[in-house]
Design a protein around this motif. Structure first.
Motif, short mmCIF file in Angstrom:
data_model
loop_
_atom_site.label_atom_id
_atom_site.label_comp_id
_atom_site.label_asym_id
_atom_site.label_seq_id
_atom_site.Cartn_x
_atom_site.Cartn_y
_atom_site.Cartn_z
N SER A 1 0.83 -1.22 0.00
CA SER A 1 0.00 0.00 0.00
C SER A 1 0.86 1.26 0.00
O SER A 1 0.56 2.22 -0.72
CB SER A 1 -0.93 0.01 1.21
N GLY A 2 1.91 1.25 0.82
CA GLY A 2 2.82 2.40 0.84
C GLY A 2 3.48 2.63 -0.50
O GLY A 2 3.56 3.77 -0.98
N ALA A 3 3.94 1.54 -1.12
CA ALA A 3 4.58 1.66 -2.43
C ALA A 3 3.61 2.18 -3.49
O ALA A 3 3.96 3.02 -4.31
CB ALA A 3 5.17 0.32 -2.85
N ILE A 4 2.38 1.69 -3.46
CA ILE A 4 1.38 2.13 -4.44
C ILE A 4 1.07 3.62 -4.25
O ILE A 4 0.94 4.36 -5.23
CB ILE A 4 0.11 1.25 -4.37
N ARG A 5 0.96 4.06 -3.00
CA ARG A 5 0.74 5.49 -2.76
C ARG A 5 1.88 6.32 -3.34
O ARG A 5 1.65 7.37 -3.95
CB ARG A 5 0.60 5.78 -1.27
N LEU A 6 3.10 5.85 -3.14
CA LEU A 6 4.25 6.57 -3.68
C LEU A 6 4.25 6.56 -5.20
O LEU A 6 4.63 7.55 -5.83
CB LEU A 6 5.55 5.97 -3.13
N MET A 7 3.81 5.47 -5.80
CA MET A 7 3.70 5.41 -7.27
C MET A 7 2.72 6.46 -7.78
O MET A 7 2.87 6.96 -8.89
CB MET A 7 3.22 4.03 -7.72
N LYS A 8 1.72 6.76 -6.98
CA LYS A 8 0.73 7.77 -7.34
C LYS A 8 1.22 9.18 -7.03
O LYS A 8 0.52 10.15 -7.27
CB LYS A 8 -0.58 7.52 -6.57
N ASP B 1 2.03 10.21 -3.93
CA ASP B 1 1.56 10.58 -2.60
C ASP B 1 2.64 10.24 -1.57
O ASP B 1 2.83 9.08 -1.22
CB ASP B 1 0.27 9.81 -2.29
N PRO B 2 3.34 11.26 -1.04
CA PRO B 2 4.41 11.01 -0.08
C PRO B 2 3.95 10.37 1.23
O PRO B 2 4.77 9.86 1.99
CB PRO B 2 5.01 12.40 0.19
N SER B 3 2.64 10.37 1.51
CA SER B 3 2.14 9.74 2.74
C SER B 3 2.38 8.23 2.73
O SER B 3 2.29 7.59 3.77
CB SER B 3 0.66 10.04 2.96
N GLY B 4 2.69 7.69 1.57
CA GLY B 4 3.00 6.27 1.48
C GLY B 4 4.21 5.89 2.31
O GLY B 4 4.32 4.76 2.79
N LEU B 5 5.11 6.85 2.50
CA LEU B 5 6.31 6.59 3.32
C LEU B 5 5.94 6.21 4.75
O LEU B 5 6.63 5.41 5.37
CB LEU B 5 7.21 7.82 3.34
N ALA B 6 4.86 6.77 5.25
CA ALA B 6 4.45 6.50 6.64
C ALA B 6 4.03 5.04 6.83
O ALA B 6 4.06 4.53 7.95
CB ALA B 6 3.32 7.42 7.05
N VAL C 1 13.41 0.52 0.59
CA VAL C 1 12.23 -0.17 1.13
C VAL C 1 11.05 0.02 0.18
O VAL C 1 10.35 -0.95 -0.17
CB VAL C 1 11.90 0.33 2.56
N ALA C 2 10.82 1.24 -0.26
CA ALA C 2 9.70 1.51 -1.17
C ALA C 2 9.87 0.77 -2.50
O ALA C 2 8.91 0.18 -3.01
CB ALA C 2 9.58 3.01 -1.41
#
Length: 193
Positions: A12-19, A21-26, A106-107
């Motif tokens: 989920s974090g990686a997918i947010r970052l792909m979009k 969205d830096p909140s994926g890092l959290a 990690v991402a």
């Protein structure tokens, strides 16, 4: 072993970052332990990668024995998971982003889960529905992966688009060169249709 919660958070974090969205890092475990644990999806994805290789080798010949092909492809898989993180370590230091290195790796490692699932799924589907378009589909997957990796690197390293795209292109180039080297050792050639 990885827990379902850890897998869900990582992907989920990686997918947010792909979009973008830096909140994926959290959602990612960016500790040293989390760094090493992020390589564990390689074990989970290995059977899917083996299936992908079976599709590739179905239309090819090799000058090597099956055990040699299996050994070299295993080596390729391991190197492919580790080569760019090693290179990125030095480049992140050079760019003054060393403190963001662990989060980036990690991402990227967790992003390999949706990347490989999508790539294998699309490759299999194109082979079934439109075999003449396999090359086009695989090129589209490569280009999409390039853009998505650049987005991840942009967010995780906090860098502008140009260096993020350059790093993503370097990652792609390293993988392609590794493939050419391994294919040379194997004696890999496609059969004429």
């Amino acid at each position: 072993m990885l827990t379902l919660i850890e897998i869900t958070r990582g992907v989920s974090g990686a997918i947010r970052l792909m979009k973008g969205d830096p909140s994926g890092l959290a959602l990612l475990d960016r500790s040293r332990e989390g760094f090493w644990r992020s390589f564990r999806p390689a074990v989970l994805l290995a059977p899917l990668y083996a299936f992908y290789l079976m599709m590739i080798y179905d239309g090819a010949t090799t000058a090597s024995s099956e055990p040699r092909v299996a050994a070299l492809e295993t080596l390729r898989y391991i190197i492919d998971w580790t080569l760019f993180p090693v290179v990125l370590l030095e480049l992140s230091r050079f760019m003054g982003r060393a403190k963001r290195y662990i989060g980036s790796v990690v991402a990227l490692n967790w992003a390999n889960v949706p990347f490989l699932v999508a790539a294998v799924g699309l490759s299999a589907l194109s082979r079934l529905i439109a075999p003449s378009l396999v090359g086009v589909v695989e090129l589209a997957v490569i280009l999409a992966t390039l853009v998505l990796v650049a987005r991840i690197l942009r967010c995780t390293l906090d860098i502008p688009w140009v260096p993020a795209i350059a790093l993503a292109a370097l990652n792609l180039w390293l993988g392609l060169m590794l493939g050419l080297i391994i294919n040379g050792f194997i004696g890999f050639t496609f059969e004429a249709a």
